[in-house]
Design a protein around this motif. Structure first.
Motif, PDB file in Angstrom:
ATOM      1  N   GLN A  88      -4.125 -11.590  -8.103  1.00 31.95           N
ATOM      2  CA  GLN A  88      -3.081 -11.332  -7.108  1.00 31.95           C
ATOM      3  C   GLN A  88      -2.070 -10.318  -7.619  1.00 31.95           C
ATOM      4  O   GLN A  88      -1.609  -9.449  -6.852  1.00 31.95           O
ATOM      5  N   GLU A  89      -1.722 -10.398  -8.897  1.00 32.74           N
ATOM      6  CA  GLU A  89      -0.821  -9.403  -9.473  1.00 32.74           C
ATOM      7  C   GLU A  89      -1.477  -8.024  -9.454  1.00 32.74           C
ATOM      8  O   GLU A  89      -0.834  -7.008  -9.129  1.00 32.74           O
ATOM      9  N   PHE A  90      -2.747  -7.986  -9.809  1.00 32.84           N
ATOM     10  CA  PHE A  90      -3.514  -6.739  -9.787  1.00 32.84           C
ATOM     11  C   PHE A  90      -3.539  -6.144  -8.389  1.00 32.84           C
ATOM     12  O   PHE A  90      -3.272  -4.945  -8.193  1.00 32.84           O
ATOM     13  N   ILE A  91      -3.858  -6.965  -7.390  1.00 32.56           N
ATOM     14  CA  ILE A  91      -3.936  -6.483  -6.013  1.00 32.56           C
ATOM     15  C   ILE A  91      -2.587  -5.921  -5.562  1.00 32.56           C
ATOM     16  O   ILE A  91      -2.510  -4.859  -4.926  1.00 32.56           O
ATOM     17  N   GLY A  92      -1.504  -6.629  -5.898  1.00 29.98           N
ATOM     18  CA  GLY A  92      -0.182  -6.148  -5.515  1.00 29.98           C
ATOM     19  C   GLY A  92       0.120  -4.779  -6.098  1.00 29.98           C
ATOM     20  O   GLY A  92       0.692  -3.910  -5.421  1.00 29.98           O
ATOM     21  N   LEU A  93      -0.257  -4.560  -7.348  1.00 32.43           N
ATOM     22  CA  LEU A  93      -0.024  -3.269  -7.984  1.00 32.43           C
ATOM     23  C   LEU A  93      -0.904  -2.177  -7.390  1.00 32.43           C
ATOM     24  O   LEU A  93      -0.452  -1.031  -7.201  1.00 32.43           O
ATOM     25  N   VAL A  94      -2.162  -2.503  -7.098  1.00 30.97           N
ATOM     26  CA  VAL A  94      -3.045  -1.518  -6.461  1.00 30.97           C
ATOM     27  C   VAL A  94      -2.464  -1.074  -5.121  1.00 30.97           C
ATOM     28  O   VAL A  94      -2.390   0.124  -4.818  1.00 30.97           O
TER      29      VAL A  94
ATOM     30  N   GLU B  53       0.605  -1.262  -4.088  1.00 27.79           N
ATOM     31  CA  GLU B  53       1.860  -0.532  -4.314  1.00 27.79           C
ATOM     32  C   GLU B  53       1.594   0.951  -4.561  1.00 27.79           C
ATOM     33  O   GLU B  53       2.238   1.832  -3.960  1.00 27.79           O
ATOM     34  N   ARG B  54       0.655   1.243  -5.452  1.00 29.06           N
ATOM     35  CA  ARG B  54       0.355   2.644  -5.760  1.00 29.06           C
ATOM     36  C   ARG B  54      -0.411   3.315  -4.625  1.00 29.06           C
ATOM     37  O   ARG B  54      -0.169   4.500  -4.314  1.00 29.06           O
ATOM     38  N   ALA B  55      -1.310   2.587  -3.995  1.00 28.88           N
ATOM     39  CA  ALA B  55      -2.075   3.166  -2.889  1.00 28.88           C
ATOM     40  C   ALA B  55      -1.172   3.577  -1.735  1.00 28.88           C
ATOM     41  O   ALA B  55      -1.425   4.584  -1.061  1.00 28.88           O
ATOM     42  N   ASP B  56      -0.110   2.824  -1.508  1.00 32.35           N
ATOM     43  CA  ASP B  56       0.840   3.198  -0.459  1.00 32.35           C
ATOM     44  C   ASP B  56       1.465   4.559  -0.737  1.00 32.35           C
ATOM     45  O   ASP B  56       1.870   5.273   0.183  1.00 32.35           O
ATOM     46  N   GLU B  57       1.515   4.929  -2.003  1.00 29.40           N
ATOM     47  CA  GLU B  57       2.131   6.197  -2.385  1.00 29.40           C
ATOM     48  C   GLU B  57       1.144   7.363  -2.378  1.00 29.40           C
ATOM     49  O   GLU B  57       1.525   8.493  -2.056  1.00 29.40           O
ATOM     50  N   VAL B  58      -0.120   7.107  -2.745  1.00 29.22           N
ATOM     51  CA  VAL B  58      -1.032   8.231  -2.993  1.00 29.22           C
ATOM     52  C   VAL B  58      -2.269   8.268  -2.106  1.00 29.22           C
ATOM     53  O   VAL B  58      -2.903   9.325  -1.975  1.00 29.22           O
ATOM     54  N   MET B  59      -2.652   7.139  -1.499  1.00 31.09           N
ATOM     55  CA  MET B  59      -3.974   7.067  -0.894  1.00 31.09           C
ATOM     56  C   MET B  59      -4.176   8.015   0.279  1.00 31.09           C
ATOM     57  O   MET B  59      -5.156   8.769   0.347  1.00 31.09           O
ATOM     58  N   ALA B  60      -3.244   8.013   1.235  1.00 28.66           N
ATOM     59  CA  ALA B  60      -3.463   8.771   2.467  1.00 28.66           C
ATOM     60  C   ALA B  60      -3.688  10.249   2.185  1.00 28.66           C
ATOM     61  O   ALA B  60      -4.530  10.902   2.826  1.00 28.66           O
ATOM     62  N   ASP B  61      -2.970  10.805   1.228  1.00 27.29           N
ATOM     63  CA  ASP B  61      -3.068  12.240   0.958  1.00 27.29           C
ATOM     64  C   ASP B  61      -4.308  12.607   0.161  1.00 27.29           C
ATOM     65  O   ASP B  61      -4.618  13.800   0.024  1.00 27.29           O
ATOM     66  N   THR B  62      -5.024  11.623  -0.370  1.00 28.88           N
ATOM     67  CA  THR B  62      -6.185  11.932  -1.206  1.00 28.88           C
ATOM     68  C   THR B  62      -7.512  11.611  -0.529  1.00 28.88           C
ATOM     69  O   THR B  62      -8.573  11.879  -1.094  1.00 28.88           O
ATOM     70  N   ILE B  63      -7.493  11.050   0.674  1.00 27.45           N
ATOM     71  CA  ILE B  63      -8.729  10.747   1.404  1.00 27.45           C
ATOM     72  C   ILE B  63      -9.245  12.025   2.054  1.00 27.45           C
ATOM     73  O   ILE B  63      -8.511  12.730   2.734  1.00 27.45           O
TER      74      ILE B  63
END
Length: 225
Positions: free
Chosen positions: A71-77, A79-89
């Protein structure tokens, strides 16, 4: 069935089927591993986990003994995906043409993915593809992740179709098993990291290099599904 004898609905997986999200996924997972005080993982190793749930990705990359920190891992993933994911797809080049051709043939289209629906909808809008897919179910919408068939069946139901008159297109063994449990014909694509031989023994209608060939599959197989 569609008036031309083809299936009425085609449902696509997202990652490695319609788009390459690996850059953002690698960054987000390594951010989470660092946050847990664990070593970063090799990019190729992370690519092999795309399509798994995040807790299973953690186990695959860091070992079973780390499962309790999922759960801690998922929360961190996230968190970062909210910052970088959309622009890298990045959508594969063939996607607009294939989508438009299927819609012109009166085939209803859907997406089912572990990826959050809001990310998928964002990049569809960004790239001028908004409205092309009639139903989208993402990770935040699922009672249970694939290979549980309920996400796929939900998309098919929202499209107004039956499983037997639909086709599911995906790149992983998990996708194939999802289709099997849903009693939906499955087309495997090799645009991801899953090799052809991994689909041996699974109920696969055809295996094609990528989803640009789905029109040819429907022409060859549609009336016999």
């Amino acid at each position: 069935m569609n008036p031309n004898g083809w299936p009425s609905c085609v449902v696509f997986d997202f990652d490695y089927t319609l788009a390459d999200s690996s850059e953002g996924i690698i960054e987000s997972i390594n951010y989470a591993l660092r946050g847990l005080g664990l070593p970063e993982a090799d990019g190729d190793a992370i690519r092999m986990t795309i399509g798994l749930s995040l807790d299973e990705s953690l186990v695959a990359l860091a070992g079973e003994h780390e499962r309790g920190r999922a759960q801690e891992f998922i929360g961190l993933v996230v968190e970062r995906a909210d910052e970088v994911m959309a622009d890298t797809i990045v959508f594969y080049d063939f996607v607009p043409g294939v989508v438009d051709a299927l819609r012109a043939a009166n085939v209803s289209l859907g997406i089912v993915s572990q990826k959050y629906r809001r990310r998928i909808e964002h990049v569809l809008e960004r790239d001028g593809l908004s409205g092309r897919f009639d139903a989208i179910v993402g990770g935040e919408d699922m009672v249970a992740l694939k290979p549980d068939p309920r996400g796929l069946l939900t998309v098919i139901d929202r499209l107004g179709c039956q499983p037997a008159e639909s086709v599911y297109v995906g790149d992983t063994v998990t996708d194939a098993e999802t289709a099997r449990r849903a009693n939906v014909p499955f087309v495997a694509v090799l645009s991801g990291v899953t090799p052809r031989e991994s689909f041996d023994g699974l109920p696969v209608l055809e295996i094609i290099p990528d989803a640009s060939g789905i029109m040819d599959v429907l022409e060859r197989r549609g009336s016999s599904l």
